[in-house]
Enzyme design. Structure first.
Site, PDB file in Angstrom:
ATOM      1  N   ARG A 130      56.025  36.491  68.731  1.00 44.15           N
ATOM      2  CA  ARG A 130      54.638  36.416  69.190  1.00 44.15           C
ATOM      3  C   ARG A 130      54.469  35.198  70.082  1.00 44.15           C
ATOM      4  O   ARG A 130      55.334  34.318  70.151  1.00 44.15           O
ATOM      5  CB  ARG A 130      53.678  36.307  68.003  1.00 44.15           C
ATOM      6  CG  ARG A 130      53.899  35.087  67.148  1.00 44.15           C
ATOM      7  CD  ARG A 130      52.729  34.756  66.245  1.00 44.15           C
ATOM      8  NE  ARG A 130      53.054  33.691  65.311  1.00 44.15           N
ATOM      9  CZ  ARG A 130      53.099  32.401  65.606  1.00 44.15           C
ATOM     10  NH1 ARG A 130      52.856  31.996  66.849  1.00 44.15           N
ATOM     11  NH2 ARG A 130      53.397  31.503  64.685  1.00 44.15           N
TER      12      ARG A 130
ATOM     13  N   VAL B 118      53.936  27.052  65.886  1.00 44.85           N
ATOM     14  CA  VAL B 118      54.123  27.289  64.457  1.00 44.85           C
ATOM     15  C   VAL B 118      52.779  27.385  63.736  1.00 44.85           C
ATOM     16  O   VAL B 118      51.818  26.701  64.077  1.00 44.85           O
ATOM     17  CB  VAL B 118      54.988  26.167  63.828  1.00 44.85           C
ATOM     18  CG1 VAL B 118      54.272  24.821  63.862  1.00 44.85           C
ATOM     19  CG2 VAL B 118      55.408  26.531  62.406  1.00 44.85           C
TER      20      VAL B 118
ATOM     21  N   HIS C  17      51.287  31.123  56.928  1.00 46.53           N
ATOM     22  CA  HIS C  17      50.632  32.269  56.297  1.00 46.53           C
ATOM     23  C   HIS C  17      50.881  32.194  54.796  1.00 46.53           C
ATOM     24  O   HIS C  17      51.983  31.854  54.359  1.00 46.53           O
ATOM     25  CB  HIS C  17      51.191  33.588  56.828  1.00 46.53           C
ATOM     26  CG  HIS C  17      51.098  33.728  58.308  1.00 46.53           C
ATOM     27  ND1 HIS C  17      49.940  33.502  59.011  1.00 46.53           N
ATOM     28  CD2 HIS C  17      52.029  34.077  59.239  1.00 46.53           C
ATOM     29  CE1 HIS C  17      50.159  33.703  60.298  1.00 46.53           C
ATOM     30  NE2 HIS C  17      51.415  34.045  60.462  1.00 46.53           N
TER      31      HIS C  17
ATOM     32  N   GLY D 200      47.843  35.060  67.525  1.00 38.02           N
ATOM     33  CA  GLY D 200      49.172  35.100  68.112  1.00 38.02           C
ATOM     34  C   GLY D 200      49.532  36.536  68.401  1.00 38.02           C
ATOM     35  O   GLY D 200      49.656  37.343  67.478  1.00 38.02           O
TER      36      GLY D 200
ATOM     37  N   GLY E 161      48.795  39.536  65.746  1.00 37.09           N
ATOM     38  CA  GLY E 161      47.341  39.590  65.651  1.00 37.09           C
ATOM     39  C   GLY E 161      46.684  38.281  65.295  1.00 37.09           C
ATOM     40  O   GLY E 161      46.823  37.293  66.008  1.00 37.09           O
ATOM     41  N   LEU E 162      45.979  38.251  64.144  1.00 38.45           N
ATOM     42  CA  LEU E 162      45.170  37.089  63.785  1.00 38.45           C
ATOM     43  C   LEU E 162      45.353  36.738  62.314  1.00 38.45           C
ATOM     44  O   LEU E 162      45.768  37.567  61.498  1.00 38.45           O
ATOM     45  CB  LEU E 162      43.688  37.348  64.080  1.00 38.45           C
ATOM     46  CG  LEU E 162      42.981  38.404  63.221  1.00 38.45           C
ATOM     47  CD1 LEU E 162      42.269  37.758  62.031  1.00 38.45           C
ATOM     48  CD2 LEU E 162      41.980  39.190  64.052  1.00 38.45           C
TER      49      LEU E 162
ATOM     50  N   CYS F  99      49.831  25.147  65.167  1.00 40.01           N
ATOM     51  CA  CYS F  99      49.704  25.657  66.537  1.00 40.01           C
ATOM     52  C   CYS F  99      50.094  24.602  67.567  1.00 40.01           C
ATOM     53  O   CYS F  99      49.679  24.672  68.736  1.00 40.01           O
ATOM     54  CB  CYS F  99      48.296  26.174  66.796  1.00 40.01           C
ATOM     55  SG  CYS F  99      47.770  27.414  65.591  1.00 40.01           S
TER      56      CYS F  99
END
EC number: 2.3.1.181
Length: 224
Positions: free
Chosen positions: A77, A81, A84, A146, A157-158, A175
């Site tokens: 993507r 970094v 999650h 991303g 996605g998000l 990020c």
């Protein structure tokens, strides 16, 4: 007479997962995007991941400070970094942008707007920033984006922070921004539920993208 193409653009398949590891879902996204054609119905996947750091294509190793026991996965993507984990709403957007008559920038703007509108429904005033994709509450980031576009179709996605342990974000420069503070819905709405946020965001997205019907399916594509 309604054509196959018009039917596909009106319908969205939604798949909901529990708490799942990252790599099998990532590989499934890649396979779906590689195999899709002009008649493939668009899909949105809603899920949570087991703890993982993902490093985007532009990722610089210096932004991974001390990952400890959390794995780091290099992915395809955009962006740097991020983290999650449980309690975060992950949304993967498997969309034919040509059929939706959208460019990549249009998609990013739409995603940011749906997030801002979703958060407003919880009484949270959020905003996007031109200099740094994502959604923020004050100077703290609450949602990250991303995406990857391949042959006119999106995947990845998000990630929206709902009710999670934010400590792992301290192990990275989120990020790529040193000292970027992260926040989550729970800080503003203590009794928030992940499922209600997922439903609220989905309603905003379906309306914004213009889908006429939503079909819920179980499992990954091909598992039905």
């Amino acid at each position: 007479m309604e054509t196959v193409a018009s039917t596909q653009v009106q319908t969205l398949i939604v798949r909901r997962f529990g708490l799942v590891s990252y790599e099998p879902v990532w590989r499934a996204m890649q396979d779906f995007t590689q195999q899709r054609d002009a008649e493939t119905t668009d899909e949105v996947w809603l899920l949570q991941h087991e703890p993982v750091f993902t490093q985007g294509q532009a990722g610089d190793a210096e932004h991974v400070l001390f990952p400890g026991d959390i794995p780091v996965v290099q992915v395809d993507r955009g962006g740097q970094v991020t983290y999650h984990g449980p309690g975060q709403l992950m949304v993967y957007l498997l969309l034919d942008l040509r059929r939706l008559k959208m460019g990549a920038r249009d998609l990013v703007t739409m995603i940011e707007n749906t997030l801002v509108d979703t958060l407003a429904g919880y009484g949270i005033e959020a905003h996007a920033r031109k200099d740094a994709p994502g959604v923020y509450v004050g100077d703290a980031k609450i949602a990250s984006l991303g995406l990857r576009i391949r042959r006119g179709s999106s995947f990845h996605g998000l990630a929206l922070n709902v009710d999670m342990d934010l400590e792992p974000f301290l192990r990275i420069n989120p990020c790529g921004y040193q000292g970027l503070r992260m926040t989550q819905i729970k800080e503003f709405v203590p009794d928030v539920s992940w499922a209600s946020v997922a439903d609220a965001w989905l309603s905003q997205f379906v309306r914004a993208a213009g889908f006429q019907s939503v079909v819920e399916q179980r499992g990954l594509p091909g598992d039905e």
